[in-house]
Design a protein around this motif. Sequence first.
Motif, PDB file in Angstrom:
ATOM      1  N   THR A 154       0.846  -1.194   0.000  1.00 49.19           N
ATOM      2  CA  THR A 154       0.000   0.000   0.000  1.00 49.19           C
ATOM      3  C   THR A 154       0.881   1.243   0.000  1.00 49.19           C
ATOM      4  OG1 THR A 154      -1.705  -1.142   1.269  1.00 49.19           O
ATOM      5  CG2 THR A 154      -1.842   1.241   1.210  1.00 49.19           C
ATOM      6  N   ILE A 155       0.469   2.247  -0.762  1.00 51.78           N
ATOM      7  CA  ILE A 155       1.176   3.523  -0.727  1.00 51.78           C
ATOM      8  C   ILE A 155       0.296   4.582  -0.067  1.00 51.78           C
ATOM      9  CG2 ILE A 155       2.646   3.020  -2.707  1.00 51.78           C
ATOM     10  CD1 ILE A 155       0.787   4.772  -4.419  1.00 51.78           C
ATOM     11  N   PHE A 156       0.956   5.519   0.629  1.00 48.80           N
ATOM     12  CA  PHE A 156       0.279   6.592   1.354  1.00 48.80           C
ATOM     13  C   PHE A 156       0.827   7.932   0.858  1.00 48.80           C
ATOM     14  CE2 PHE A 156       0.138   2.833   3.935  1.00 48.80           C
ATOM     15  CZ  PHE A 156      -1.078   2.862   4.613  1.00 48.80           C
ATOM     16  N   PHE A 273      -3.827   5.002  -0.276  1.00 46.07           N
ATOM     17  CA  PHE A 273      -4.560   5.769   0.727  1.00 46.07           C
ATOM     18  C   PHE A 273      -3.924   7.145   0.772  1.00 46.07           C
ATOM     19  CE2 PHE A 273      -5.652   7.294   4.975  1.00 46.07           C
ATOM     20  CZ  PHE A 273      -7.026   7.101   4.946  1.00 46.07           C
ATOM     21  N   SER A 274      -4.646   8.150   0.259  1.00 50.22           N
ATOM     22  CA  SER A 274      -4.071   9.466   0.018  1.00 50.22           C
ATOM     23  C   SER A 274      -4.707  10.528   0.911  1.00 50.22           C
ATOM     24  CB  SER A 274      -4.268   9.839  -1.454  1.00 50.22           C
ATOM     25  OG  SER A 274      -3.765  11.121  -1.732  1.00 50.22           O
ATOM     26  N   LEU A 275      -3.884  11.473   1.352  1.00 53.44           N
ATOM     27  CA  LEU A 275      -4.367  12.629   2.102  1.00 53.44           C
ATOM     28  C   LEU A 275      -3.980  13.906   1.360  1.00 53.44           C
ATOM     29  CD1 LEU A 275      -3.429  11.792   5.828  1.00 53.44           C
ATOM     30  CD2 LEU A 275      -5.554  11.282   4.608  1.00 53.44           C
ATOM     31  N   SER A 276      -4.958  14.789   1.191  1.00 55.53           N
ATOM     32  CA  SER A 276      -4.709  16.131   0.683  1.00 55.53           C
ATOM     33  C   SER A 276      -5.065  17.123   1.781  1.00 55.53           C
ATOM     34  CB  SER A 276      -5.546  16.407  -0.568  1.00 55.53           C
ATOM     35  OG  SER A 276      -5.173  15.564  -1.637  1.00 55.53           O
ATOM     36  N   TYR A 277      -4.574  18.363   1.637  1.00 53.03           N
ATOM     37  CA  TYR A 277      -4.717  19.356   2.693  1.00 53.03           C
ATOM     38  C   TYR A 277      -5.315  20.637   2.112  1.00 53.03           C
ATOM     39  CZ  TYR A 277      -1.789  16.083   5.184  1.00 53.03           C
ATOM     40  OH  TYR A 277      -1.307  14.942   5.766  1.00 53.03           O
ATOM     41  N   THR A 278      -6.288  21.205   2.792  1.00 60.53           N
ATOM     42  CA  THR A 278      -6.903  22.439   2.307  1.00 60.53           C
ATOM     43  C   THR A 278      -5.859  23.565   2.253  1.00 60.53           C
ATOM     44  OG1 THR A 278      -7.611  22.995   4.569  1.00 60.53           O
ATOM     45  CG2 THR A 278      -9.214  21.880   3.150  1.00 60.53           C
ATOM     46  N   TRP A 319      -4.721  14.263  11.560  1.00 62.18           N
ATOM     47  CA  TRP A 319      -4.738  13.297  10.461  1.00 62.18           C
ATOM     48  C   TRP A 319      -3.963  12.009  10.725  1.00 62.18           C
ATOM     49  CZ3 TRP A 319       0.065  12.235   8.328  1.00 62.18           C
ATOM     50  CH2 TRP A 319       1.080  13.173   8.552  1.00 62.18           C
ATOM     51  N   GLY A 320      -3.168  11.969  11.783  1.00 60.71           N
ATOM     52  CA  GLY A 320      -2.398  10.759  12.066  1.00 60.71           C
ATOM     53  C   GLY A 320      -3.275   9.538  12.279  1.00 60.71           C
ATOM     54  N   SER A 321      -4.474   9.747  12.820  1.00 62.29           N
ATOM     55  CA  SER A 321      -5.369   8.611  13.090  1.00 62.29           C
ATOM     56  C   SER A 321      -5.827   7.933  11.800  1.00 62.29           C
ATOM     57  CB  SER A 321      -6.587   9.083  13.890  1.00 62.29           C
ATOM     58  OG  SER A 321      -7.318  10.071  13.173  1.00 62.29           O
ATOM     59  N   TYR A 322      -5.905   8.698  10.700  1.00 58.17           N
ATOM     60  CA  TYR A 322      -6.270   8.084   9.422  1.00 58.17           C
ATOM     61  C   TYR A 322      -5.189   7.090   8.978  1.00 58.17           C
ATOM     62  CZ  TYR A 322      -9.907  11.653   8.835  1.00 58.17           C
ATOM     63  OH  TYR A 322     -11.009  12.444   8.990  1.00 58.17           O
ATOM     64  N   ILE A 323      -3.936   7.503   9.121  1.00 59.24           N
ATOM     65  CA  ILE A 323      -2.818   6.616   8.761  1.00 59.24           C
ATOM     66  C   ILE A 323      -2.795   5.405   9.684  1.00 59.24           C
ATOM     67  CG2 ILE A 323      -0.319   6.448   8.539  1.00 59.24           C
ATOM     68  CD1 ILE A 323      -1.598   8.286   6.463  1.00 59.24           C
ATOM     69  N   GLN A 324      -2.927   5.670  10.982  1.00 60.95           N
ATOM     70  CA  GLN A 324      -2.898   4.586  11.958  1.00 60.95           C
ATOM     71  C   GLN A 324      -4.028   3.594  11.720  1.00 60.95           C
ATOM     72  OE1 GLN A 324      -3.399   5.833  16.071  1.00 60.95           O
ATOM     73  NE2 GLN A 324      -2.037   4.202  16.751  1.00 60.95           N
ATOM     74  N   GLY A 325      -5.222   4.111  11.462  1.00 64.15           N
ATOM     75  CA  GLY A 325      -6.359   3.234  11.237  1.00 64.15           C
ATOM     76  C   GLY A 325      -6.179   2.360  10.010  1.00 64.15           C
ATOM     77  N   LYS A 326      -5.662   2.937   8.935  1.00 62.58           N
ATOM     78  CA  LYS A 326      -5.465   2.159   7.715  1.00 62.58           C
ATOM     79  C   LYS A 326      -4.365   1.115   7.900  1.00 62.58           C
ATOM     80  CE  LYS A 326      -7.377   2.241   4.602  1.00 62.58           C
ATOM     81  NZ  LYS A 326      -8.453   1.349   4.073  1.00 62.58           N
ATOM     82  N   LEU A 327      -3.276   1.473   8.563  1.00 64.41           N
ATOM     83  CA  LEU A 327      -2.209   0.497   8.821  1.00 64.41           C
ATOM     84  C   LEU A 327      -2.719  -0.645   9.689  1.00 64.41           C
ATOM     85  CD1 LEU A 327       0.876   2.825   9.457  1.00 64.41           C
ATOM     86  CD2 LEU A 327       0.540   1.280   7.516  1.00 64.41           C
ATOM     87  N   GLN A 329      -5.812  -1.657   9.986  1.00 67.35           N
ATOM     88  CA  GLN A 329      -6.766  -2.436   9.189  1.00 67.35           C
ATOM     89  C   GLN A 329      -6.048  -3.389   8.240  1.00 67.35           C
ATOM     90  OE1 GLN A 329      -9.359  -0.023   6.741  1.00 67.35           O
ATOM     91  NE2 GLN A 329      -9.735  -1.704   5.338  1.00 67.35           N
ATOM     92  N   LEU A 330      -4.984  -2.916   7.623  1.00 72.45           N
ATOM     93  CA  LEU A 330      -4.309  -3.704   6.594  1.00 72.45           C
ATOM     94  C   LEU A 330      -3.334  -4.727   7.147  1.00 72.45           C
ATOM     95  CD1 LEU A 330      -3.540  -0.874   4.017  1.00 72.45           C
ATOM     96  CD2 LEU A 330      -5.211  -2.702   3.753  1.00 72.45           C
ATOM     97  N   PHE A 331      -2.627  -4.357   8.224  1.00 73.43           N
ATOM     98  CA  PHE A 331      -1.471  -5.162   8.596  1.00 73.43           C
ATOM     99  C   PHE A 331      -1.458  -5.667  10.041  1.00 73.43           C
ATOM    100  CE2 PHE A 331       0.045  -1.985   5.440  1.00 73.43           C
ATOM    101  CZ  PHE A 331       0.146  -2.874   4.361  1.00 73.43           C
ATOM    102  N   VAL A 332      -2.092  -4.942  10.960  1.00 73.26           N
ATOM    103  CA  VAL A 332      -1.998  -5.328  12.364  1.00 73.26           C
ATOM    104  C   VAL A 332      -3.125  -6.276  12.758  1.00 73.26           C
ATOM    105  CG1 VAL A 332      -1.963  -4.494  14.740  1.00 73.26           C
ATOM    106  CG2 VAL A 332      -0.792  -3.196  12.951  1.00 73.26           C
TER     107      VAL A 332
END
Length: 337
Positions: A154-156, A273-278, A319-327, A329-332
């Motif tokens: 997965t790429i972020f 899983f991508s994040l953009s910033y206003t 936004w760190g929780s989005y990364i943590q949640g996806k990791l 979900q995918l790997f832990v």
Amino acid sequence: MAVVSIGSFTLESNQTLHDVKLAYERCGNLEAPAILVCHALTGDQHSIGTEENPGWWAGLIGPGKAVDTNSFQVITFNVLGGCNGSTGPQSINPETGEPYQALFPLLTIRDMVRAERAALQKLGIPHLAGVIGGSLGGMKTLEWGCLYPDFVDTIFPLAVTPAYSDYGIAFNHIGVQAIEGDAEFKGGNYEDSSKLKGFQIARMAGMVTYRSSQLFNGRFAREHNGKQFNVESYLSYQGEKLAKRFDANSYVTLLKAMNTHDVGRAKVETGIFSLSYTHDLLYPQELMLPWLKEQPNAEWQLIETNFGHDGFLVEFEKWGSYIQGKLNQLFVSQPMR
């Protein structure tokens, strides 16, 4: 400093660099799944750092943090072309015995990724659970998905677009012209990077694009110290600060490499899983979202922030929780493939 040698390396330009080295930081359980972190333009390999000298993403990476080093090992390379231990314009050219300086070849983002792939092979890392990075690091992250879909799960990509915008290229041009137009630059064979006024101006121009007008106006509020506006002294300080710690040739090399970034026609099979910033002037969501919608396996979030492009370097609580949640979900929460 940890350094890995990858020997001779042929660039997309067909030029070959010899005795190529990449400096790196590696933390966490070395038996755990590997996460590669890619730094931004003037970053380095110290994404975590130490307790005495925290790295630039220490708020995101570590035990119990969004990128949890109890569950993953984390690797960060200083980019090819950089000036913090990896082969770049300051390195000794084995053909001349002198620093490359102006003789250092042009690079592409793809060159940087291919070099890191070779370095991972040397380190005995057979697979990456994920690649994460923002800005220039986000460009590399996208290229990882394009080049090595079987090597990366997965790429972020953060604060990035599929191709570098004309707006970004325009500011890069201003920066390059300021540096190369400085009489002391001497065609790239200068004596002291820290004394290049053009380099300081290039950094000042870049700083204006990294954060939003709302943040600038709110922070400085036209305050004046009697000699100049506070925003002026802030930009001057930032220009001088970077010129003391970074190399002008590396800066030009990396700016020109950023201009080459374009994966706009690519279909990436790797999970995204991508994040953009206003308020991101350089990499606005409206340039990223249409591309993401065309990808077979992509998710995304827009993060509200007045920090604009620099949002990926701050406000981890947003936004760190989005990364943590996806990791998780995918790997832990499930075994690795």
